[in-house]
Structure formats: C-alpha cells, structure tokens
Design a protein around this motif. Structure first.
Motif, PDB file in Angstrom:
ATOM      1  N   ASP A 268      -6.609   5.130  15.264  1.00 31.28           N
ATOM      2  CA  ASP A 268      -7.610   5.489  16.271  1.00 31.28           C
ATOM      3  C   ASP A 268      -8.861   4.637  16.134  1.00 31.28           C
ATOM      4  N   ARG A 269      -9.141   4.244  14.919  1.00 34.74           N
ATOM      5  CA  ARG A 269     -10.283   3.363  14.646  1.00 34.74           C
ATOM      6  C   ARG A 269      -9.851   2.347  13.599  1.00 34.74           C
ATOM      7  N   ASN A 270     -10.631   1.294  13.479  1.00 30.79           N
ATOM      8  CA  ASN A 270     -10.279   0.229  12.545  1.00 30.79           C
ATOM      9  C   ASN A 270     -10.433   0.713  11.106  1.00 30.79           C
ATOM     10  N   LEU A 271      -9.328   0.740  10.352  1.00 31.43           N
ATOM     11  CA  LEU A 271      -9.349   1.160   8.954  1.00 31.43           C
ATOM     12  C   LEU A 271      -9.437  -0.025   7.988  1.00 31.43           C
ATOM     13  N   GLY A 272      -9.279  -1.235   8.503  1.00 29.96           N
ATOM     14  CA  GLY A 272      -9.242  -2.384   7.624  1.00 29.96           C
ATOM     15  C   GLY A 272      -7.857  -2.557   7.024  1.00 29.96           C
ATOM     16  N   PHE A 273      -7.678  -3.667   6.355  1.00 32.67           N
ATOM     17  CA  PHE A 273      -6.358  -4.020   5.816  1.00 32.67           C
ATOM     18  C   PHE A 273      -5.856  -2.965   4.831  1.00 32.67           C
ATOM     19  N   ILE A 274      -6.711  -2.577   3.881  1.00 35.09           N
ATOM     20  CA  ILE A 274      -6.259  -1.664   2.833  1.00 35.09           C
ATOM     21  C   ILE A 274      -5.934  -0.297   3.410  1.00 35.09           C
ATOM     22  N   GLY A 275      -6.787   0.213   4.287  1.00 34.56           N
ATOM     23  CA  GLY A 275      -6.512   1.506   4.899  1.00 34.56           C
ATOM     24  C   GLY A 275      -5.210   1.496   5.684  1.00 34.56           C
ATOM     25  N   SER A 276      -4.944   0.382   6.391  1.00 31.43           N
ATOM     26  CA  SER A 276      -3.707   0.286   7.169  1.00 31.43           C
ATOM     27  C   SER A 276      -2.488   0.207   6.261  1.00 31.43           C
ATOM     28  N   VAL A 277      -2.586  -0.594   5.187  1.00 37.86           N
ATOM     29  CA  VAL A 277      -1.457  -0.703   4.259  1.00 37.86           C
ATOM     30  C   VAL A 277      -1.168   0.650   3.623  1.00 37.86           C
ATOM     31  N   ASN A 278      -2.201   1.365   3.249  1.00 38.44           N
ATOM     32  CA  ASN A 278      -1.976   2.668   2.615  1.00 38.44           C
ATOM     33  C   ASN A 278      -1.296   3.651   3.568  1.00 38.44           C
ATOM     34  N   ARG A 279      -1.602   3.581   4.870  1.00 40.27           N
ATOM     35  CA  ARG A 279      -0.861   4.399   5.845  1.00 40.27           C
ATOM     36  C   ARG A 279       0.626   4.023   5.834  1.00 40.27           C
ATOM     37  N   GLY A 280       0.879   2.706   5.757  1.00 42.09           N
ATOM     38  CA  GLY A 280       2.254   2.258   5.720  1.00 42.09           C
ATOM     39  C   GLY A 280       2.973   2.676   4.452  1.00 42.09           C
ATOM     40  N   LEU A 281       2.253   2.636   3.318  1.00 41.57           N
ATOM     41  CA  LEU A 281       2.867   3.040   2.049  1.00 41.57           C
ATOM     42  C   LEU A 281       3.218   4.532   2.062  1.00 41.57           C
ATOM     43  N   GLN A 282       2.372   5.328   2.686  1.00 45.32           N
ATOM     44  CA  GLN A 282       2.684   6.756   2.806  1.00 45.32           C
ATOM     45  C   GLN A 282       3.950   6.972   3.629  1.00 45.32           C
ATOM     46  N   ALA A 283       4.083   6.204   4.716  1.00 49.69           N
ATOM     47  CA  ALA A 283       5.276   6.324   5.545  1.00 49.69           C
ATOM     48  C   ALA A 283       6.518   5.858   4.806  1.00 49.69           C
ATOM     49  N   ALA A 284       6.350   4.814   3.970  1.00 46.21           N
ATOM     50  CA  ALA A 284       7.496   4.272   3.243  1.00 46.21           C
ATOM     51  C   ALA A 284       7.917   5.161   2.097  1.00 46.21           C
ATOM     52  N   ALA A 285       6.984   5.965   1.570  1.00 45.18           N
ATOM     53  CA  ALA A 285       7.295   6.797   0.411  1.00 45.18           C
ATOM     54  C   ALA A 285       8.429   7.762   0.715  1.00 45.18           C
ATOM     55  N   GLY A 286       8.470   8.286   1.950  1.00 41.56           N
ATOM     56  CA  GLY A 286       9.517   9.231   2.300  1.00 41.56           C
ATOM     57  C   GLY A 286      10.876   8.580   2.470  1.00 41.56           C
ATOM     58  N   ARG A 287      10.907   7.276   2.621  1.00 39.91           N
ATOM     59  CA  ARG A 287      12.169   6.586   2.827  1.00 39.91           C
ATOM     60  C   ARG A 287      12.793   6.134   1.515  1.00 39.91           C
ATOM     61  N   GLY A 288      11.969   6.043   0.447  1.00 41.59           N
ATOM     62  CA  GLY A 288      12.469   5.542  -0.826  1.00 41.59           C
ATOM     63  C   GLY A 288      12.717   4.046  -0.768  1.00 41.59           C
ATOM     64  N   GLY A 289      13.218   3.479  -1.874  1.00 39.60           N
ATOM     65  CA  GLY A 289      13.540   2.061  -1.915  1.00 39.60           C
ATOM     66  C   GLY A 289      12.313   1.182  -2.058  1.00 39.60           C
ATOM     67  N   PRO A 290      12.532  -0.114  -2.230  1.00 43.50           N
ATOM     68  CA  PRO A 290      11.404  -1.038  -2.383  1.00 43.50           C
ATOM     69  C   PRO A 290      10.662  -1.239  -1.074  1.00 43.50           C
ATOM     70  N   VAL A 291       9.479  -1.821  -1.212  1.00 42.58           N
ATOM     71  CA  VAL A 291       8.621  -2.115  -0.063  1.00 42.58           C
ATOM     72  C   VAL A 291       8.297  -3.602  -0.083  1.00 42.58           C
ATOM     73  N   ILE A 292       8.231  -4.199   1.087  1.00 44.35           N
ATOM     74  CA  ILE A 292       7.729  -5.576   1.197  1.00 44.35           C
ATOM     75  C   ILE A 292       6.464  -5.542   2.033  1.00 44.35           C
ATOM     76  N   LEU A 293       5.380  -5.946   1.413  1.00 38.59           N
ATOM     77  CA  LEU A 293       4.103  -6.052   2.119  1.00 38.59           C
ATOM     78  C   LEU A 293       4.059  -7.433   2.769  1.00 38.59           C
TER      79      LEU A 293
END
Length: 832
Positions: A268-293
């Motif tokens: 909804d508003r600009n979170l910056g790179f780190i805030g956006s990545v952390n949203r993605g990491l939260q979404a990836a946590a439920g899927r398990g497995g490795p992550v590629i940033l």
C-alpha cells in the motif's frame, strides 16, 4: 563518526599490508659447500616470501604439513661467475637458479628442502615468534603515524574537496599502498575438472523479487525467470508502490496468466527493499524449501537455478550461494569490486563459459551478495528476516550472512554461473552510493573482523580461476576482431619491450589483450590486460592453459618469445592446439632464433657463430640435455616446424632474419613478412670533433657475452699497448666478469633523456657495435648511425644490414687489430 570509521579502516589496512618480519643472508650449506642462499625472507601475517638462489633441481618449501615446489626460473649470472665449476656440475647451462616466490603462511615451522641432494638437504627458516611480531607491529604503528602526518593535508583536501580521484591516488602513494607487491596467484585445476557427480533432485524453491520502477528491465528479468528456471519454482513478486504507473497493471496481468506459480504482493505504501523482501520471506516460510533472493535488475541465464542450488544440496552447512556477475562486489568479473556494463547478449556468452567449469568451481566467501542469492531453509530457520536497520537496502545481506555464520554456517561463491546485474537501476547510482556508505558504517561497528576477512579474500582470491576464465570470454566479446593472445616470457629485454608497446597500442584502441607468459614463478602466467588493469593467474599445467584459451572464440595466437620455459619443445604443440580452430590463426615472430635452436642467438657452446647450425649438429648449445630428457636439434626443429607450418604468417624484423629463417624452412618462405621495428629513441646528431687527438671509440648498450664483451675486453687491452690510441667509453652497462683496464670508462645504466649531454661530454668520434651474433633487429646500431658518426660492425645479421645501408657505416673484422686499423683510417679522414 564516519571519519573515525574511515580512519580505523585505513589503520587496519596499513597494519595488514605493512607489518613484516624480515631476515636476510641465510646460507644453504650442504656437505661443507654452499649450495644456495636465501637473500631475503619476509613473514607477514598471512604470507611468507623468499628470494634467493639454489643449485638444487628439486627444491621445495615445507610449511606445516604441506610441501610447495620452489621453481628456479630467474637467470643469475652472478651466481654462475661465483660458483664456477660447482655450477657447471649441476647441468644448469642457462644459470636459471634464482627464485622469488610468495606462499600463504598460517604460522608454524618453515623449511627449505633439497630433495635431490645426497642424504637430502634441509634448512629451517627463522620464523618470527610472538615477540618479533609484536615488535614489527610497533614499528609499523610508528611508520603509520609518520605517514598520516605527511598525508594529512592531502587527506583534508580529499574529504573536503569532493573526494577527487587525483587526491585519492596521492594518498595511496603517501601511505605506501601503491607499493603493494604484485602476487602470482595460482590457478586451481579443480575448477576445470569434469563433473562426475550424479544428478541432484531439487526441492521446490521460492524466488523472491521486490519490484520498484525499472519497467523496461523488469519485463526482461521476469521473462528470463519464466523461461530459464530449471527447478520446481514459485515466484513471489512484491510491488513496492512504484511511481511508474506502468509497473503495477503490467505485473497484475503477467502474474494472473501464471497464477499457479506466481504470487503478487502489492504494498500500500513504499516499504523499501528490506521491508519488501521480508514480506516475501514470510510468504515463502509457509512453502518450505530454499529461497532465492533475486533483484529485478538481475537477468538470469538458461539452467541457472540448479547451478545456484546444488552446493546447498551437497553440504547442509551452506547458508547462501551467490554467482559471478558483472556487478557483484567480490564476485565481479573481471575486476573484484569493479563494475562493467555488458553489451546485449554478452552475458549469455559469458555464462556459456561458466557452464563449462566444474560445479567444484566454488569457494567460501565472507558474505553473499543479495542481487541473486540462494538462502537455505536451515539458515532461514535461524535468521528468518533481514534487519530493517539498513533502511532502503545494501548491507542487509552482509548482516544476514554474518548472523548465519555465527550459527556455524558458511557462504559460497560459485564460478559456474554468471548472472548479469544492471545494478542501480531502481534507486539510481547516487542513491546506491549513499546507501552503501551508510551500511558500511553499521557493518564495521557490528562485525569488526569483517573488513579484514574481505581484504584477505581479495588478497588470495580463491575464485580467481573462474574469474579469469569468464574474464577471457568477456574480453573476446569486447574485441570486434579476433582477440590477440601473445605467448611471451618474463625475462625482460627487447621482446618484452615490443610486447609492452603492442599491449599499450591495443589499449589506446580500447582492445583487450591476453598474454601467456613463461619463465616466471610458475611455468605459465595467464594475463588479461584491459581497461588499464591486469588480471593474472599462474599454473604449471599446460592443459589448464589450453583449456582456458580454447573457451574464447575467434583468436589470433601470436608467438613472441618462449625463452625461459622449462620445457620449450612443448610450446609449438600448444601454439598449434590454440590456433587449430577454423576461426583461429597463428603468427610466429622472430625476435630471436629460438624456434631454430635452443641457442636463441645461434651461438655455439664456445660462444662463436659459424652460421646456421645444420640439423645434424651435436654441439651442446643446439640441444637440450638433462637428467630426464634429451632433445637433439633434429627433434627441436621437428617440434617448431609444426608451428611454422601451421602459421599463416612468419614475421621477421630484418632481411637478414628472413634469409636465415628461410634457409631452415624453405617451404615457408612465401609467408615470411619483413616488418622492421621503429626506433624507440631518437639519438641526436653529433658534431665531428676537430682536433688532433686520437679520439674516442664509443660502445652503446648493455654489453654481455653475446653482445661482444670479450671483443671489447680484448680491444681495450690492445689499445692500451698502442701509442696514440683512441680512448674507449662504454655508454651503458658491462659484464665485469670480462676484465677491462682502468682507462676504460663505463657509465652504467643511463637515462635516455640525458644521453645527448652525456655523449657530448665524452667526445666520441666513432662507434663500435661489438655484437657477435646475427641480431634479428638492432636498435642500438640504428641509434648509433643516427648520430652521424662512423659506426663499425661485424658482418653479421641485422647490424651489418643496417651498417651497409648507411653512408657512415663500416664493416670490420671481429679482431682488435682490425678494429683499430679501421678506426685509424676513419680518424685520418676526419682530420683531413
């Protein structure tokens, strides 16, 4: 605060580079005889450097439980003279007994071992103790304070005047950072070994990509992810309220078409790179497995993900994996911490070279680089998010990696994957620079050892083999014509001056140059010269050199000089292999006559020249004999004849050389091209001295045995016995193993810019060119002729060719009495 951080970093670097414990004059005695000498032994925190000489053919340096060969490739005429018969007994006919090497040292005993001497020879080197190291650090601190005081005015100008490069360079010079020794880092053969491992089963992987503006690049980046990802994948896109109104609608449409494998998160508003990545990491946590940033300005090549993930599957200690790139700090190709812009399609070509490297082309690194970084699930369970203290980004991946390392995990850089990074597209270069500077202060405060670890990585560059392999491919793509690959040597002299000038000429045309250099610390050095810098790696393995060069399309192989190689009869086969493709060519230069005979100047063992040696010659100078090999002249010419036959052009520098080369290989006469050199230094025209004195004979250059030192010595003593004889002046250096009477003036090495003044002060009335071999081109003869004074030379080679063509040239017999008679005739004409 920032100033203090920079000062601390400078201080640590100064101590790291300048703290050293030195010793010298270590005799290597064996059986009551001197068999070597360590002239300098230097220990630093991480390295030991040895310089000296040894008569042992199999010398090694033992550091802890590791033994390293000590190659002796430096010619030491002083040792030959001093050791006499003892030297000759070692079958080292060229006097290559010197060594100068640098190896990693991690404390512990260090010994030199001569494995080929009766009952063995072993000498312990004076390893510094803790007290010596502390004393060395104290001395270095004093030097640091002294240099800081000297540098303070420039430092203030640098900080307050916009951090100009000219002031930075001046600071580096004052602090001694420009004196850092060049290192011959080794190439790792394992990086080019074939992959024998079985195929891996790759887990479902989540790719996280924050998006902010950069619309034109975004479309290509996502299309590449979709086309080139070769493992089960799901993409999480985080759109970070981009001002560019095209971004969000396009992403919605693109993601909707791939809803089964793409999740789109809209901020909804600009979170910056780190805030956006952390949203993605939260979404990836439920899927398990490795992550590629993955950054939205990273363009992945075909089959990229499997290469990036494989190290994690093979070792559960691995927390992160990062590929090589054109902009990835310590993983940048070709220059560490540099950045290059790639033309279209170049990255895919470089990655094709990366795919040919072994999956073992990897090394532990101080930190991953977040533009394209795989993160293991095990590491994410320990460190699940990036630290928001790093604001808009840059440095957050370092913090995450250091926390994972504190948990006992490691980070790897891999050479078998190259991902293009068009860095700074989202925020702009200025914003990136500002963010990097801010994050560096946080990292230095949190992890004081990090800077030293990065410097050590740069110093040792364990990914050099991959970096060089990819850099060679990059260089070949930067040249619109076939890239030039020169085979040269490390011994200096005329051939090296020519090669240096050629590299400089190509640099002015913005063309990279590759040099394969023999005769150094290791058998081969592979050098890339581009953009005013040199990337170099060394190896003893000829197959590794062959494999590196063959990765480049469109090559022009140029043989310049192979003197100094330990197995020179193998070089022609290498030249043929490197030029064997349809889009490759070979040119052979004749700076000397090494392809004709192991005696590069065609002199016999007694130092005489009796013409081109016949193929059946048994003279020791025209063959190679040692304990393990014998190469007669017939075999030598067969080896080199193959390269001559393959070459499309043979380049000589005088008509005399053309005749000599053509007499050995008459079938190749049609492709011999004569291209005389341009004279490098313009000599002044000198007036004739009009007085009644007998005058002065001048000899110009560095005069050793093949340049006629014996003739000069004999002439000097002949003139001493004559009444009213001319004086003799040697303008240059002279091999003093040949005697001279006190009346002969030897100037020593001179500065060419003051040569006119020197010559006028000596009153030279004629020149002598005393060289006793048929030179391929004689700069010295042409320089002497340019003065307008008479020049005497023997009827040999290019020097005779130049003298015959000049009005002031005179051919003379190589005999002191004949030289004196010729000079008297010239002098009488001068007086009349």
């Amino acid at each position: 605060m920032q100033l203090m951080t920079e000062f601390t970093r400078l201080y640590r670097r100064y101590l790291f580079l300048r703290t050293a414990c030195r010793s010298s004059g270590i005799r290597l005695d064996h059986g009551g005889k001197i068999v070597g000498y360590v002239e300098e032994c230097v220990f630093t925190r991480d390295w030991v450097r040895l310089r000296g000489w040894s008569l042992s053919h199999r010398l090694s340096l033992e550091i802890g439980d590791m033994r390293h060969p000590v190659p002796r490739r430096i010619q030491r005429g002083d040792v030959v003279v001093a050791m006499g018969a003892q030297m000759l007994a070692t079958d080292n006919q060229h006097g290559r007994v010197g060594f100068d090497l640098k190896l990693p040292w991690t404390r512990g005993a260090v010994r030199l071992i001569a494995e080929d001497m009766p009952e063995g020879g072993s000498w312990s080197l004076p390893v510094p103790g803790k007290g010596a190291i502390r004393s060395a650090r104290r001395r270095t601190r004093v030097k640091f304070l002294r240099d800081v005081l000297r540098a303070t005015p420039i430092g203030l100008r640098y900080l307050l005047g916009g951090r100009r490069q000219i002031d930075r360079d001046c600071l580096r010079e004052i602090m001694g950072f420009d004196d850092e020794p060049a290192r011959g880092l080794p190439l790792d053969p394992a990086f080019l070994a074939p992959d024998c491992a079985q195929d891996c089963r790759y887990p479902a992987t989540t790719i996280i990509m924050p998006v902010y503006n950069a619309f034109e690049l975004l479309t290509e980046a996502l299309e590449r992810v979709h086309l080139h990802t070769d493992v089960p994948w799901h993409l999480v896109l985080i759109e970070d309220a981009s001002p560019d109104e095209r971004v969000r609608p396009w992403l919605r449409d693109w993601a909707a078409k791939r809803a089964d494998r793409v999740t789109l998160l809209l901020n909804d508003r600009n979170l910056g790179f780190i805030g956006s990545v952390n949203r993605g990491l939260q979404a990836a946590a439920g899927r398990g497995g490795p992550v590629i940033l993955l950054n939205s300005d990273a363009l992945v090549p075909a089959a990229w993900a499997s290469r990036l993930l494989r190290p994690m599957l093979e070792d559960d200690r691995v927390a992160s994996v990062t590929p090589m790139s054109n902009d990835a700090t310590i993983l940048t190709v070709p220059w560490i911490a540099g950045r290059i812009t790639l033309p279209a399609a170049a990255a895919d070509g470089i990655d094709a070279a990366a795919r040919r490297l072994s999956p073992r082309a990897r090394a532990q690194i101080p930190t991953g680089v977040g533009f394209c970084m795989a993160m293991s699930r095990r590491a994410l369970d320990r460190v699940p998010a990036l630290d928001s203290a790093f604001g808009r980004g840059y440095g957050e991946e370092v913090d995450w990696c250091r926390k994972a390392a504190a948990a006992g995990m490691i980070h790897l850089g891999i050479g078998n994957l190259f991902v293009e990074h068009r860095g700074g597209e989202s925020f702009g270069s200025a914003a990136k620079a500002e963010a990097l500077e801010s994050s560096a202060r946080i990292i230095s405060a949190r992890y004081p050892a990090f800077d030293d670890e990065v410097r050590h990585f740069i110093d040792t560059d364990p990914l050099l083999t991959a970096r060089l392999a990819l850099a060679l491919t990059w260089a070949a793509q930067m040249d619109p014509d076939p890239i030039h690959v020169y085979l040269g040597h490390s011994l200096g002299g005329g051939a090296e001056h020519w090669l240096a000038a050629r590299i400089a000429e190509r640099a002015r045309e913005r063309r990279p140059t590759i040099v394969l250099r023999v005769g150094g610390e290791r058998r081969f050095a592979v050098e890339l010269h581009a953009e005013g810098a040199v990337l170099s790696g060394e190896t003893d393995e000829i197959w590794l050199v062959r494999q590196l060069i063959l990765t480049m399309p469109r090559r022009r192989i140029v043989y310049s000089c192979g003197v100094g190689d330990e197995r020179p009869w193998e070089l022609p086969r290498l030249l043929c292999d490197l030029s064997g493709d349809e889009d490759a060519a070979l040119e052979v230069l004749f700076h000397d006559y090494f392809p004709l005979s192991p005696s590069l100047n065609l002199l016999n063992a007694d130092g005489s020249y009796t013409g081109v040696p016949p193929t059946h010659s048994t003279d020791p100078a025209h063959q190679i004999s040692s304990a393990d090999v014998h190469v007669p002249l017939r075999s030598w010419r067969e080896h080199w004849g193959a390269a001559v036959a393959r070459a499309e052009q043979l380049t000589v520098f005088s008509n005399s050389s053309l005749e000599i080369v053509g007499s050995v290989w008459p079938a190749a006469r049609g492709k011999i091209v004569c291209q005389p050199h341009e004279v490098l230094f313009g000599m002044p025209t000198m007036p004739m001295v009009e007085d009644e004195r007998q005058g002065v004979i001048g000899v110009l250059g560095a005069i050793g045995a093949v340049k006629g030192a014996q003739i000069v010595s004999d002439l000097a003593y002949h003139l001493e016995r004559q009444r009213d004889a001319p004086k003799l002046v040697i303008v240059g250096e002279f091999d003093h193993s040949f005697p001279l009477p006190p009346s002969v003036k030897v100037t020593g090495r001179y500065d060419p810019t003051i040569l006119p003044k020197m010559l006028s002060s000596y009153g030279i009335t004629a020149w002598l060119m005393p060289s006793v071999w048929p030179e391929t081109f004689s700069f010295t003869t042409r320089e002497m002729l340019a003065t307008g004074l008479p020049v005497m030379a023997f009827d040999l080679g290019a020097q005779a060719e130049a003298v015959r063509a000049a009005a002031n040239g005179h051919i003379v017999e190589p005999d002191p009495a004949a030289i004196h008679d010729c000079y008297q005739s010239l002098n009488s004409r001068r007086k009349t």
